[in-house]
Design a protein around this motif. Structure first.
Motif, mmCIF file in Angstrom:
data_model
loop_
_atom_site.group_PDB
_atom_site.id
_atom_site.type_symbol
_atom_site.label_atom_id
_atom_site.label_comp_id
_atom_site.label_asym_id
_atom_site.label_seq_id
_atom_site.Cartn_x
_atom_site.Cartn_y
_atom_site.Cartn_z
ATOM 1 N N ALA A 243 13.413 7.233 12.355
ATOM 2 C CA ALA A 243 12.252 8.286 12.246
ATOM 3 C C ALA A 243 10.999 7.659 12.619
ATOM 4 C CB ALA A 243 12.223 8.904 10.684
ATOM 5 N N VAL A 244 10.692 6.385 12.008
ATOM 6 C CA VAL A 244 9.415 6.083 12.238
ATOM 7 C C VAL A 244 9.271 5.027 13.710
ATOM 8 C CG1 VAL A 244 7.719 3.889 11.574
ATOM 9 C CG2 VAL A 244 9.095 5.597 9.650
ATOM 10 N N LEU A 245 10.409 4.391 14.010
ATOM 11 C CA LEU A 245 10.382 3.939 15.354
ATOM 12 C C LEU A 245 10.128 4.823 16.471
ATOM 13 C CD1 LEU A 245 13.392 1.225 14.763
ATOM 14 C CD2 LEU A 245 11.095 0.522 15.931
ATOM 15 N N THR A 246 10.936 5.988 16.378
ATOM 16 C CA THR A 246 10.676 7.088 17.571
ATOM 17 C C THR A 246 9.585 7.799 17.390
ATOM 18 O OG1 THR A 246 12.031 8.588 16.507
ATOM 19 C CG2 THR A 246 13.414 7.168 17.744
ATOM 20 N N GLY A 247 9.020 7.945 16.116
ATOM 21 C CA GLY A 247 8.015 8.667 15.812
ATOM 22 C C GLY A 247 6.852 7.924 16.208
ATOM 23 N N PHE B 187 8.603 -2.640 6.983
ATOM 24 C CA PHE B 187 8.822 -1.119 7.319
ATOM 25 C C PHE B 187 7.254 -0.582 7.343
ATOM 26 C CE2 PHE B 187 9.998 3.303 6.306
ATOM 27 C CZ PHE B 187 10.619 3.478 7.457
ATOM 28 N N ILE B 188 6.560 -1.034 6.540
ATOM 29 C CA ILE B 188 5.120 -0.564 6.387
ATOM 30 C C ILE B 188 4.308 -1.143 7.499
ATOM 31 C CG2 ILE B 188 2.897 -0.390 5.068
ATOM 32 C CD1 ILE B 188 4.722 -0.186 2.368
ATOM 33 N N ILE B 189 4.686 -2.494 7.525
ATOM 34 C CA ILE B 189 3.504 -2.898 8.946
ATOM 35 C C ILE B 189 3.994 -2.104 10.341
ATOM 36 C CG2 ILE B 189 3.576 -5.135 10.360
ATOM 37 C CD1 ILE B 189 4.091 -6.672 7.870
ATOM 38 N N LEU B 190 5.478 -1.612 10.355
ATOM 39 C CA LEU B 190 5.661 -1.115 11.588
ATOM 40 C C LEU B 190 4.814 0.061 11.808
ATOM 41 C CD1 LEU B 190 7.749 -0.724 14.053
ATOM 42 C CD2 LEU B 190 9.109 0.960 11.994
ATOM 43 N N GLU C 186 0.631 -1.283 0.144
ATOM 44 C CA GLU C 186 0.015 0.001 -0.075
ATOM 45 C C GLU C 186 0.887 1.387 0.159
ATOM 46 O OE1 GLU C 186 -0.734 2.060 3.452
ATOM 47 O OE2 GLU C 186 -1.690 0.093 4.437
ATOM 48 N N PRO C 187 0.361 2.442 -0.349
ATOM 49 C CA PRO C 187 1.037 3.632 -0.688
ATOM 50 C C PRO C 187 1.701 4.425 0.560
ATOM 51 C CG PRO C 187 -1.343 3.921 -1.067
ATOM 52 C CD PRO C 187 -1.127 2.728 -0.714
ATOM 53 N N LEU C 188 1.602 3.862 1.310
ATOM 54 C CA LEU C 188 2.051 4.696 2.807
ATOM 55 C C LEU C 188 3.313 5.216 2.784
ATOM 56 C CD1 LEU C 188 1.043 5.392 5.637
ATOM 57 C CD2 LEU C 188 2.194 3.383 6.605
ATOM 58 N N GLU C 189 4.174 4.483 2.054
ATOM 59 C CA GLU C 189 5.729 5.052 2.249
ATOM 60 C C GLU C 189 6.299 5.236 0.573
ATOM 61 O OE1 GLU C 189 7.886 6.342 4.197
ATOM 62 O OE2 GLU C 189 7.247 5.690 6.122
ATOM 63 N N THR D 132 12.511 -10.792 -3.878
ATOM 64 C CA THR D 132 11.738 -11.342 -2.750
ATOM 65 C C THR D 132 12.138 -10.715 -1.460
ATOM 66 O OG1 THR D 132 11.282 -13.460 -3.631
ATOM 67 C CG2 THR D 132 11.019 -13.322 -1.211
ATOM 68 N N VAL D 133 13.426 -10.577 -1.362
ATOM 69 C CA VAL D 133 14.137 -9.684 -0.159
ATOM 70 C C VAL D 133 13.712 -8.296 -0.096
ATOM 71 C CG1 VAL D 133 16.252 -8.994 0.938
ATOM 72 C CG2 VAL D 133 16.164 -11.250 -0.151
ATOM 73 N N GLU D 134 13.730 -7.797 -1.310
ATOM 74 C CA GLU D 134 13.276 -6.328 -1.537
ATOM 75 C C GLU D 134 11.909 -6.089 -0.957
ATOM 76 O OE1 GLU D 134 13.623 -4.468 -5.243
ATOM 77 O OE2 GLU D 134 14.908 -3.077 -4.497
ATOM 78 N N TYR D 135 10.813 -6.670 -1.326
ATOM 79 C CA TYR D 135 9.741 -6.760 -1.034
ATOM 80 C C TYR D 135 9.308 -6.846 0.483
ATOM 81 C CZ TYR D 135 6.882 -6.020 -5.450
ATOM 82 O OH TYR D 135 6.230 -5.620 -6.505
ATOM 83 N N GLU D 136 9.908 -8.037 0.999
ATOM 84 C CA GLU D 136 9.988 -8.353 2.579
ATOM 85 C C GLU D 136 10.317 -7.356 3.405
ATOM 86 O OE1 GLU D 136 11.127 -12.284 2.782
ATOM 87 O OE2 GLU D 136 9.500 -13.042 1.902
ATOM 88 N N HIS D 137 11.436 -6.581 2.931
ATOM 89 C CA HIS D 137 12.072 -5.432 3.628
ATOM 90 C C HIS D 137 10.929 -4.260 3.845
ATOM 91 C CE1 HIS D 137 14.991 -2.254 4.889
ATOM 92 N NE2 HIS D 137 14.626 -1.378 3.741
ATOM 93 N N ILE D 138 10.450 -3.864 2.573
ATOM 94 C CA ILE D 138 9.516 -2.898 2.502
ATOM 95 C C ILE D 138 8.239 -3.437 3.215
ATOM 96 C CG2 ILE D 138 8.212 -1.340 0.911
ATOM 97 C CD1 ILE D 138 10.346 -1.545 -1.014
ATOM 98 N N ARG D 139 7.732 -4.456 3.336
ATOM 99 C CA ARG D 139 6.580 -4.884 3.892
ATOM 100 C C ARG D 139 6.835 -4.753 5.309
ATOM 101 N NH1 ARG D 139 6.687 -10.986 4.826
ATOM 102 N NH2 ARG D 139 8.359 -10.401 6.025
#
Ligand SMILES: Cc1cc2nc3c(=O)[nH]c(=O)nc-3n(C[C@H](O)[C@H](O)[C@H](O)COP(=O)(O)OP(=O)(O)OC[C@H]3O[C@@H](n4cnc5c(N)ncnc54)[C@H](O)[C@@H]3O)c2cc1C
Length: 501
Positions: free
Chosen positions: A445-449, A389-392, A341-344, A380-387
């Protein structure tokens, strides 16, 4: 390699952003002895969204030899310095995910370790206050990053907001100049070789056959070639990424054009605000399990500013990826390969990466399986990494004001993300690989945010006593605050360099 093994005819199916980005880069990189045909159907149209990007898009355009100001002028483009996340960990909360780095790392120690030590000693300033991109964004200012490596304004980065349709047209003109042939028509049949199952041609509604040695599936969510014809399955990630519907609407501007995207969480998802030069793109991204279409539409319309310029458009989507991205003589690029999804704003980036990876793994007519496998593993590695980050963003919420957020807070998440959160929570360390899209500062940024902070200061900091931390941190903040005052507004920058024509 004998010339009879060489690929001579490439067929790209689809003329959305994926199709034309692929056509442009292949026509530039494959200099001779190649015919590229792009088939698209005006009747089917394109998804027509995809207006926010991340910094590597600059490299893609640069590789094509595109002049930045010319591109912004023709694509209604504006500058994006990051994303403002509003109401995400809790209501009435804001944090910024800036592009580029926070202040500077020193002594080979990440800046965040110093910040965390300063914070543990009582400093209340959020991390974003040490990002020059945030200082520019909150003041609606923009100027290109400084070339002086010592300047705190050399470390920020930027991307663009633009009209996806205009970008596709821009790249179409570019590609056609380099010899790409566009074939209008709806594909009604995809034909395969009886011997090896490779795709041989596509048949259009008017009976015309378009043949090729290698096929690139840019047909959007329908995945006409890789999914429907070659039967490669879709792996669904909706257990963690619940949103499956969007409503998009355009409005006029009522304020200065801000150089950042806004992502505003609400009860069952979030809304975007993407400022282009002459209009604002607005949208709602939500889960149909938790909110009905009409309520989501009403929420969106009541929240937006400005005059409504377009009919609201509903877009349903599935989140996940194909089991393989390359199978036989076909590679899927764009929505046909998968969608997060377009979140990032990562989709156009995944397209860009797939194109460059295809070029570096470019096959001959036999399309060796080992080569395709390597392409698939890396993707696959690339998709899972982004996945992850977005789930976070969803998992690390403290909101419990709706069923949607309660589900997100309590859902099981991939082990890789669990590890990242635990690692950071202990001493502020992060698991980041040099090939990852999201680096140390993005995770920070996202963790502390999202209100996840290390429980203790990184142990190495006990040995770093020479630096006067309060003075250094204050001076970073002071320099950023003062420098930004002297820079032009984003509106002035656009007017001077790249006014939309
Ligand atoms: C709500 C939403 C918001 C998004 N926001 C962003 C964002 O901010 N940033 C970002 O990077 N990405 C974003 N994306 C993703 C982005 O829109 C897509 O990745 C991008 O537009 C690429 O789409 P595409 O070219 O793969 O597919 P499409 O645009 O759907 O194009 C498919 C093409 O295939 C052709 N086609 C299909 N079937 C046939 C047939 N039978 N015969 C002939 N032609 C056919 C169509 O005519 C069309 O040309 C967003 C997506 C959604 C859903």
């Amino acid at each position: 390699m004998s010339t009879k093994d060489q690929i001579n005819n490439i067929v790209i199916v689809g003329g959305g952003s994926a199709g034309w980005m692929t056509a442009a880069m292949l026509s530039k990189q494959l200099e001779s002895n190649i015919n590229i045909t792009l088939v698209e159907s005006d009747n089917i149209g394109t998804v027509g969204v995809g207006e926010a990007t991340i910094p590597p898009i600059k490299t893609f355009n640069r590789l094509l030899g595109i002049d930045e100001n010319d591109f912004l002028k023709h694509c209604n483009g504006s500058i994006k310095l990051g994303i403002s996340f509003e109401n995400w960990p809790e209501k009435n909360h804001q944090y910024f995910h800036p592009f580029g780095r926070f202040a500077v790392d020193f002594d080979y120690i990440p800046f965040s370790y110093f910040w965390n030590k300063h914070r543990a000693a009582g400093d209340q300033k959020p991390l974003q206050e040490y990002a020059s991109a945030w200082h520019l964004a909150k003041n609606n200012k923009f100027s290109l990053p400084s070339n002086d490596k010592k300047s705190l304004f050399s470390g920020f980065d930027y991307a663009y907001h633009f009209d996806a349709g205009l970008y596709a047209n821009y790249l179409r003109r570019y590609s056609e100049k380099l010899g790409v042939k566009r074939q209008e028509g709806k594909i009604t049949q995809v034909n395969t070789h009886a011997k090896n199952g490779f795709i041989s041609s596509v048949t259009l509604a008017n009976g015309k056959n378009v043949t090729g040695d290698f096929f690139i599936d840019c047909s959007g969510g329908s995945a006409l070639l890789l999914g429907k014809t070659l039967g490669v399955k879709f792996i669904d990630w909706s257990n963690n990424l619940l949103c499956n519907r969007a409503i998009a609407v355009q409005t006029s501007h009522v304020k200065p054009i801000s150089p950042y995207t806004r992502s505003i969480a609400n009860t069952s998802g979030w809304q975007w605000r993407i400022p282009l030069q002459t209009r604002m793109g607005n949208g709602s991204v939500h889960s149909s399990e938790f909110i009905d279409e009409q309520t989501a539409m009403d929420d969106l319309i009541s929240a937006i500013d400005g005059e409504v310029l377009s009919e609201p458009r509903v877009i349903n989507f599935n989140v996940g990826r194909r089991e393989k991205f390359w199978h036989k003589n076909c590679v899927a690029i764009g929505l046909s390969a998968g969608f997060l999804e377009p979140l990032e704003s990562t989709s156009l980036h995944l397209i860009q990466r797939a194109i460059m990876r295809l070029i570096s793994h470019f096959p001959n007519k036999h399309c060796d399986e080992i080569n395709a496998k390597q392409f698939n593993n890396l993707t696959t590695v690339e998709y899972e990494h982004i996945r992850d980050f977005i789930i976070l963003h969803y998992k690390a919420t403290q909101r419990d004001d709706s069923e949607f957020w309660r589900y997100c807070q309590h859902m099981a998440i991939p082990d890789s993300l669990q590890h990242q959160i635990e690692l950071f929570s202990s001493h502020g360390h992060l698991n980041v690989d040099s090939s990852d899209l999201f680096k140390q500062d993005n995770w920070l940024a996202v963790l502390t945010g999202q209100n996840i902070f290390p429980e203790s200061v990184a142990p190495i900091m006990a040995y770093k006593q020479k630096i006067n931390l309060p003075k250094t941190m204050d001076s970073f903040h002071y320099v950023m605050t003062e420098t930004v005052k002297k820079l032009p507004s984003h509106d002035e920058y656009l007017k001077q360099h790249c006014l939309f024509q």
